[in-house]
Design a protein around this motif. Structure first.
Motif, PDB file in Angstrom:
ATOM      1  N   SER A  92      -7.054  -2.863  -0.882  1.00 36.56           N
ATOM      2  CA  SER A  92      -6.866  -4.350  -1.115  1.00 36.56           C
ATOM      3  C   SER A  92      -6.828  -4.372  -2.951  1.00 36.56           C
ATOM      4  CB  SER A  92      -8.624  -4.821  -0.497  1.00 36.56           C
ATOM      5  OG  SER A  92      -8.312  -6.345  -1.642  1.00 36.56           O
ATOM      6  N   LYS A  93      -7.425  -3.570  -3.928  1.00 37.19           N
ATOM      7  CA  LYS A  93      -7.079  -3.399  -5.146  1.00 37.19           C
ATOM      8  C   LYS A  93      -5.123  -3.112  -5.384  1.00 37.19           C
ATOM      9  CE  LYS A  93     -11.043  -2.791  -7.437  1.00 37.19           C
ATOM     10  NZ  LYS A  93     -10.426  -3.697  -8.742  1.00 37.19           N
ATOM     11  N   LEU A  94      -4.960  -1.846  -4.597  1.00 39.48           N
ATOM     12  CA  LEU A  94      -3.392  -1.847  -4.425  1.00 39.48           C
ATOM     13  C   LEU A  94      -2.295  -3.263  -4.113  1.00 39.48           C
ATOM     14  CD1 LEU A  94      -4.266   1.622  -3.578  1.00 39.48           C
ATOM     15  CD2 LEU A  94      -2.999   1.242  -5.587  1.00 39.48           C
ATOM     16  N   ARG A  95      -2.860  -3.502  -2.950  1.00 38.42           N
ATOM     17  CA  ARG A  95      -2.064  -4.067  -2.683  1.00 38.42           C
ATOM     18  C   ARG A  95      -2.200  -6.208  -4.085  1.00 38.42           C
ATOM     19  NH1 ARG A  95      -1.060  -6.102   2.792  1.00 38.42           N
ATOM     20  NH2 ARG A  95      -1.385  -4.077   4.114  1.00 38.42           N
ATOM     21  N   GLU A  96      -3.338  -6.075  -4.165  1.00 41.08           N
ATOM     22  CA  GLU A  96      -2.990  -7.125  -5.216  1.00 41.08           C
ATOM     23  C   GLU A  96      -2.414  -6.608  -6.903  1.00 41.08           C
ATOM     24  OE1 GLU A  96      -7.657  -7.532  -5.984  1.00 41.08           O
ATOM     25  OE2 GLU A  96      -7.067  -8.730  -3.654  1.00 41.08           O
ATOM     26  N   HIS A  97      -2.569  -5.460  -7.208  1.00 46.04           N
ATOM     27  CA  HIS A  97      -1.305  -5.139  -7.787  1.00 46.04           C
ATOM     28  C   HIS A  97      -0.438  -5.352  -8.638  1.00 46.04           C
ATOM     29  CE1 HIS A  97      -0.741  -2.603 -12.073  1.00 46.04           C
ATOM     30  NE2 HIS A  97      -1.970  -1.764 -12.058  1.00 46.04           N
ATOM     31  N   PRO A  98       0.327  -5.723  -9.681  1.00 47.28           N
ATOM     32  CA  PRO A  98       1.575  -6.214  -9.725  1.00 47.28           C
ATOM     33  C   PRO A  98       2.439  -4.949  -9.639  1.00 47.28           C
ATOM     34  CG  PRO A  98       0.316  -6.622 -11.533  1.00 47.28           C
ATOM     35  CD  PRO A  98      -0.618  -6.119 -10.720  1.00 47.28           C
ATOM     36  N   MET A  99       2.273  -4.078  -9.621  1.00 48.31           N
ATOM     37  CA  MET A  99       3.130  -2.842  -9.828  1.00 48.31           C
ATOM     38  C   MET A  99       4.213  -2.714  -8.085  1.00 48.31           C
ATOM     39  SD  MET A  99       1.063   0.728  -9.432  1.00 48.31           S
ATOM     40  CE  MET A  99      -0.306   0.766  -8.790  1.00 48.31           C
ATOM     41  N   MET A 100       2.784  -3.505  -6.691  1.00 47.74           N
ATOM     42  CA  MET A 100       2.958  -3.162  -5.890  1.00 47.74           C
ATOM     43  C   MET A 100       4.303  -4.071  -5.483  1.00 47.74           C
ATOM     44  SD  MET A 100       2.068  -0.482  -4.604  1.00 47.74           S
ATOM     45  CE  MET A 100       1.732  -0.842  -2.524  1.00 47.74           C
ATOM     46  N   THR A 101       5.644  -3.964  -4.923  1.00 47.62           N
ATOM     47  CA  THR A 101       5.806  -4.955  -4.242  1.00 47.62           C
ATOM     48  C   THR A 101       6.248  -4.498  -2.149  1.00 47.62           C
ATOM     49  OG1 THR A 101       8.089  -3.485  -5.167  1.00 47.62           O
ATOM     50  CG2 THR A 101       7.246  -5.518  -5.540  1.00 47.62           C
ATOM     51  N   LYS A 102       6.866  -4.953  -1.605  1.00 45.46           N
ATOM     52  CA  LYS A 102       7.606  -5.340  -0.229  1.00 45.46           C
ATOM     53  C   LYS A 102       6.597  -3.928   0.164  1.00 45.46           C
ATOM     54  CE  LYS A 102      12.298  -4.412  -2.770  1.00 45.46           C
ATOM     55  NZ  LYS A 102      12.533  -3.969  -3.144  1.00 45.46           N
ATOM     56  N   ILE A 103       5.728  -4.791   0.134  1.00 45.70           N
ATOM     57  CA  ILE A 103       4.183  -3.598   1.471  1.00 45.70           C
ATOM     58  C   ILE A 103       4.671  -4.127   2.702  1.00 45.70           C
ATOM     59  CG2 ILE A 103       1.820  -3.840   2.207  1.00 45.70           C
ATOM     60  CD1 ILE A 103       1.842  -3.974  -0.672  1.00 45.70           C
ATOM     61  N   ASN A 104       4.930  -2.543   3.395  1.00 45.36           N
ATOM     62  CA  ASN A 104       5.106  -2.283   4.434  1.00 45.36           C
ATOM     63  C   ASN A 104       3.726  -2.401   5.674  1.00 45.36           C
ATOM     64  OD1 ASN A 104       6.472  -1.546   7.368  1.00 45.36           O
ATOM     65  ND2 ASN A 104       8.377  -0.995   6.193  1.00 45.36           N
ATOM     66  N   ASP A 105       3.686  -3.207   6.242  1.00 42.84           N
ATOM     67  CA  ASP A 105       2.586  -3.359   7.495  1.00 42.84           C
ATOM     68  C   ASP A 105       2.518  -2.859   8.549  1.00 42.84           C
ATOM     69  OD1 ASP A 105       0.341  -4.164   5.794  1.00 42.84           O
ATOM     70  OD2 ASP A 105       1.059  -6.630   6.207  1.00 42.84           O
ATOM     71  N   THR A 106       4.079  -2.658   9.076  1.00 42.23           N
ATOM     72  CA  THR A 106       4.500  -2.151  10.041  1.00 42.23           C
ATOM     73  C   THR A 106       4.455  -0.226   9.509  1.00 42.23           C
ATOM     74  OG1 THR A 106       6.148  -3.895  10.457  1.00 42.23           O
ATOM     75  CG2 THR A 106       6.834  -2.185  12.109  1.00 42.23           C
ATOM     76  N   LEU A 107       5.197   0.484   8.684  1.00 38.38           N
ATOM     77  CA  LEU A 107       4.824   1.673   9.245  1.00 38.38           C
ATOM     78  C   LEU A 107       3.242   1.834   8.119  1.00 38.38           C
ATOM     79  CD1 LEU A 107       7.701   2.593   6.263  1.00 38.38           C
ATOM     80  CD2 LEU A 107       7.769   3.711   8.080  1.00 38.38           C
ATOM     81  N   ALA A 108       2.818   1.027   8.205  1.00 35.49           N
ATOM     82  CA  ALA A 108       0.821   1.656   7.815  1.00 35.49           C
ATOM     83  C   ALA A 108       0.664   1.667   8.500  1.00 35.49           C
ATOM     84  CB  ALA A 108       0.739   0.455   6.929  1.00 35.49           C
TER      85      ALA A 108
END
Length: 195
Positions: A92-108
């Protein structure tokens, strides 16, 4: 007994390297510990963010290499739940961090299935896959952008299954995120953080 950094690195290189997708070399190892809950005030949370945002590192023989992947390996807490609660909080913390873009839930999800095939309780673990934008210095704003990297958060007890399930897709996703297309088979490197 907790596995050593070098043991995890060997497993990571083995499970992440494929005959078609190329090999991975661990070029940096970092061991971090977290307190109970308050990660914002925790020195290692800042260390984690800083290390994830590294774009290059110097190897033991003095060569400077690009970092293509940051693999965060979370150790089990002894409760046989793959550190489920901690993974939720960290993801959750990593998802909210501005450095994170293009979260890939399918790969996860694919990685989670692989982890669960190795250890069923890892199906609970909140695996995260996303692209990390490289930190830019102010004077570099108009210059060519630094390369970002792919971040993968995985449980140690499902590490092999998770990475084997998505290794080719992860390498392709990195090229897409960086705006590269075609069959560029450059050497991929891996920066590995271990909690």
């Amino acid at each position: 007994n907790l596995p050593s950094l070098s043991d995890i690195s060997k497993r990571l290189e083995s499970s992440f390297s494929g005959t078609r997708s190329g090999t991975i070399k661990v070029v940096k190892e970092t061991g971090l510990q977290f307190g109970n809950g308050d990660h914002d005030g925790d020195y290692d949370w800042k260390s984690l963010v800083e290390s994830i945002q590294l774009t290059t590192t110097t190897t033991d023989d003095g060569n400077v290499v690009d970092i293509d992947f940051s693999i965060l390996v979370v150790l089990d807490n002894g409760n046989n739940d793959c550190n489920f609660t901690f993974s939720l909080d960290l993801s959750s913390k990593l998802r909210e961090h501005p450095m994170m873009t293009k979260i890939n839930d399918t790969l996860a999800l694919q990685a989670r299935r692989g982890a669960a095939s190795q250890n069923p309780t890892c199906g609970l673990f909140e695996i995260l896959v996303g692209y990390v934008v490289a930190q830019q210095e102010p004077q570099e704003a108009q210059s060519e952008c630094k390369k970002g990297s792919m971040l993968v958060l995985v449980p140690e007890s499902g590490l092999d299954g998770a990475l084997k399930n998505v290794r080719g897709l992860l390498k392709h996703a990195l090229k897409v995120a960086r705006g590269k297309t075609g069959n560029n088979s450059g050497g991929n490197h891996n920066h590995h953080n271990h909690h």
